[in-house]
Scaffold this motif. Sequence first.
Motif, PDB file in Angstrom:
ATOM      1  N   GLN A  48      22.658  18.396  17.775  1.00  0.00           N
ATOM      2  CA  GLN A  48      22.108  17.049  17.801  1.00  0.00           C
ATOM      3  C   GLN A  48      21.128  16.972  18.965  1.00  0.00           C
ATOM      4  OE1 GLN A  48      25.580  14.573  18.017  1.00  0.00           O
ATOM      5  NE2 GLN A  48      26.393  15.371  16.109  1.00  0.00           N
ATOM      6  N   GLY A  49      20.240  16.000  18.895  1.00  0.00           N
ATOM      7  CA  GLY A  49      19.247  15.877  19.953  1.00  0.00           C
ATOM      8  C   GLY A  49      18.925  14.435  20.244  1.00  0.00           C
ATOM      9  N   GLU A  50      18.443  14.240  21.447  1.00  0.00           N
ATOM     10  CA  GLU A  50      18.060  12.899  21.892  1.00  0.00           C
ATOM     11  C   GLU A  50      17.006  12.296  20.965  1.00  0.00           C
ATOM     12  OE1 GLU A  50      15.509  11.416  25.701  1.00  0.00           O
ATOM     13  OE2 GLU A  50      17.169  12.796  26.117  1.00  0.00           O
ATOM     14  N   ASN A  51      16.142  13.145  20.403  1.00  0.00           N
ATOM     15  CA  ASN A  51      15.044  12.689  19.568  1.00  0.00           C
ATOM     16  C   ASN A  51      15.042  13.399  18.214  1.00  0.00           C
ATOM     17  OD1 ASN A  51      12.592  11.360  18.905  1.00  0.00           O
ATOM     18  ND2 ASN A  51      11.391  13.030  19.731  1.00  0.00           N
ATOM     19  N   ALA A  52      16.204  13.861  17.765  1.00  0.00           N
ATOM     20  CA  ALA A  52      16.300  14.566  16.490  1.00  0.00           C
ATOM     21  C   ALA A  52      16.939  13.657  15.446  1.00  0.00           C
ATOM     22  CB  ALA A  52      17.139  15.830  16.648  1.00  0.00           C
ATOM     23  N   THR A  53      16.530  13.829  14.209  1.00  0.00           N
ATOM     24  CA  THR A  53      17.138  13.050  13.134  1.00  0.00           C
ATOM     25  C   THR A  53      18.434  13.719  12.682  1.00  0.00           C
ATOM     26  OG1 THR A  53      16.055  14.254  11.335  1.00  0.00           O
ATOM     27  CG2 THR A  53      14.829  12.382  12.313  1.00  0.00           C
ATOM     28  N   MET A 110       3.451  17.115  19.659  1.00  0.00           N
ATOM     29  CA  MET A 110       4.091  17.188  20.979  1.00  0.00           C
ATOM     30  C   MET A 110       5.274  16.227  21.055  1.00  0.00           C
ATOM     31  SD  MET A 110       0.779  17.968  23.364  1.00  0.00           S
ATOM     32  CE  MET A 110      -0.485  17.131  22.430  1.00  0.00           C
ATOM     33  N   ASP A 111       6.100  16.273  20.001  1.00  0.00           N
ATOM     34  CA  ASP A 111       7.252  15.388  19.811  1.00  0.00           C
ATOM     35  C   ASP A 111       8.543  16.208  19.885  1.00  0.00           C
ATOM     36  OD1 ASP A 111       8.913  13.269  19.103  1.00  0.00           O
ATOM     37  OD2 ASP A 111       8.396  13.367  16.969  1.00  0.00           O
ATOM     38  N   ASP A 112       9.026  16.432  21.083  1.00  0.00           N
ATOM     39  CA  ASP A 112      10.198  17.268  21.354  1.00  0.00           C
ATOM     40  C   ASP A 112      11.465  16.614  20.811  1.00  0.00           C
ATOM     41  OD1 ASP A 112      12.235  18.831  22.443  1.00  0.00           O
ATOM     42  OD2 ASP A 112      11.335  18.889  24.440  1.00  0.00           O
ATOM     43  N   PRO A 113      12.235  17.317  19.934  1.00  0.00           N
ATOM     44  CA  PRO A 113      13.474  16.736  19.420  1.00  0.00           C
ATOM     45  C   PRO A 113      14.605  16.726  20.453  1.00  0.00           C
ATOM     46  CG  PRO A 113      13.210  18.946  18.568  1.00  0.00           C
ATOM     47  CD  PRO A 113      11.951  18.620  19.337  1.00  0.00           C
ATOM     48  N   LYS A 114      14.454  17.514  21.503  1.00  0.00           N
ATOM     49  CA  LYS A 114      15.435  17.585  22.592  1.00  0.00           C
ATOM     50  C   LYS A 114      16.838  17.897  22.082  1.00  0.00           C
ATOM     51  CE  LYS A 114      12.570  14.587  25.378  1.00  0.00           C
ATOM     52  NZ  LYS A 114      12.429  13.322  26.060  1.00  0.00           N
ATOM     53  N   ILE A 115      16.928  18.964  21.284  1.00  0.00           N
ATOM     54  CA  ILE A 115      18.216  19.454  20.784  1.00  0.00           C
ATOM     55  C   ILE A 115      19.008  19.974  21.981  1.00  0.00           C
ATOM     56  CG2 ILE A 115      19.349  21.173  19.294  1.00  0.00           C
ATOM     57  CD1 ILE A 115      17.789  19.117  17.667  1.00  0.00           C
ATOM     58  N   ARG A 116      20.278  19.657  22.039  1.00  0.00           N
ATOM     59  CA  ARG A 116      21.100  19.997  23.212  1.00  0.00           C
ATOM     60  C   ARG A 116      21.075  21.467  23.569  1.00  0.00           C
ATOM     61  NH1 ARG A 116      26.110  16.209  21.420  1.00  0.00           N
ATOM     62  NH2 ARG A 116      25.039  14.229  21.763  1.00  0.00           N
ATOM     63  N   ILE A 117      21.118  22.341  22.590  1.00  0.00           N
ATOM     64  CA  ILE A 117      21.168  23.775  22.890  1.00  0.00           C
ATOM     65  C   ILE A 117      19.784  24.416  22.871  1.00  0.00           C
ATOM     66  CG2 ILE A 117      23.519  24.009  21.998  1.00  0.00           C
ATOM     67  CD1 ILE A 117      22.188  25.473  19.566  1.00  0.00           C
ATOM     68  N   GLN A 118      18.757  23.632  22.798  1.00  0.00           N
ATOM     69  CA  GLN A 118      17.390  24.112  22.681  1.00  0.00           C
ATOM     70  C   GLN A 118      16.990  25.013  23.849  1.00  0.00           C
ATOM     71  OE1 GLN A 118      14.562  21.125  21.285  1.00  0.00           O
ATOM     72  NE2 GLN A 118      13.419  21.439  23.174  1.00  0.00           N
ATOM     73  N   SER A 119      16.335  26.089  23.544  1.00  0.00           N
ATOM     74  CA  SER A 119      15.863  27.026  24.554  1.00  0.00           C
ATOM     75  C   SER A 119      14.766  26.390  25.401  1.00  0.00           C
ATOM     76  CB  SER A 119      15.307  28.276  23.876  1.00  0.00           C
ATOM     77  OG  SER A 119      14.621  29.080  24.803  1.00  0.00           O
ATOM     78  N   PRO A 120      14.796  26.602  26.705  1.00  0.00           N
ATOM     79  CA  PRO A 120      13.718  26.109  27.569  1.00  0.00           C
ATOM     80  C   PRO A 120      12.364  26.728  27.226  1.00  0.00           C
ATOM     81  CG  PRO A 120      15.540  26.980  28.896  1.00  0.00           C
ATOM     82  CD  PRO A 120      15.852  27.259  27.463  1.00  0.00           C
TER      83      PRO A 120
END
Length: 186
Positions: A48-53, A110-120
């Motif tokens: 899940q992400g701060e900006n993910a559907t 440039m719309d980052d989904p900010k998935i919790r486990i997303q690689s830097p």
Amino acid sequence: MRLLISTAAVVGVLSAVAAFAQMQGGGHGHMHGADGTGHNMATMPGLQGENATAEESAELALMFRKFQTMSREVENLPNGIRTVTRSSDPEVMDALVSHTVGMIDRVGQMDDPKIRIQSPTLDIFFARGDHILSEVDVTEDGVIVIQTSDDPEIVAAMQVHAAEVTAMVEQGMHAVHMMMMNRASN
């Protein structure tokens, strides 16, 4: 079908697919973490992400649960990458196509989904997606993505990220765990 999409978006999509694949490595009730929250293989909250559907997270979860049905080839180009990703499972293939196109679009915007486990590694794509050119072809052979950039930093990040996604496709959640442990030790 041929789509021209920003390279950053493709990289984002493939990253998410890789992250999903890595999460599949354990049992369905598997939880761990220093604070006891960790991740749960049944619900996969790390996808899940701060900006993910919810749909984006569900696609990732499907790909991680069935990562064994996926395969991937990567060619590093002087100015980017060429990848071919496929699945023997039609449902996973549909999710892969949707995820790839969606993430490439996100990178372009440039719309980052900010998935919790997303690689830097993805940070540069979402910050400078306008410097990435992506070409996506969905064929009988799989999803073919070519991403290029004139920016050497972005090219290096593309190649690192492509390797991360490949690890997730090959190892599922185990690869995500290893990447997170490596980052924590640095």
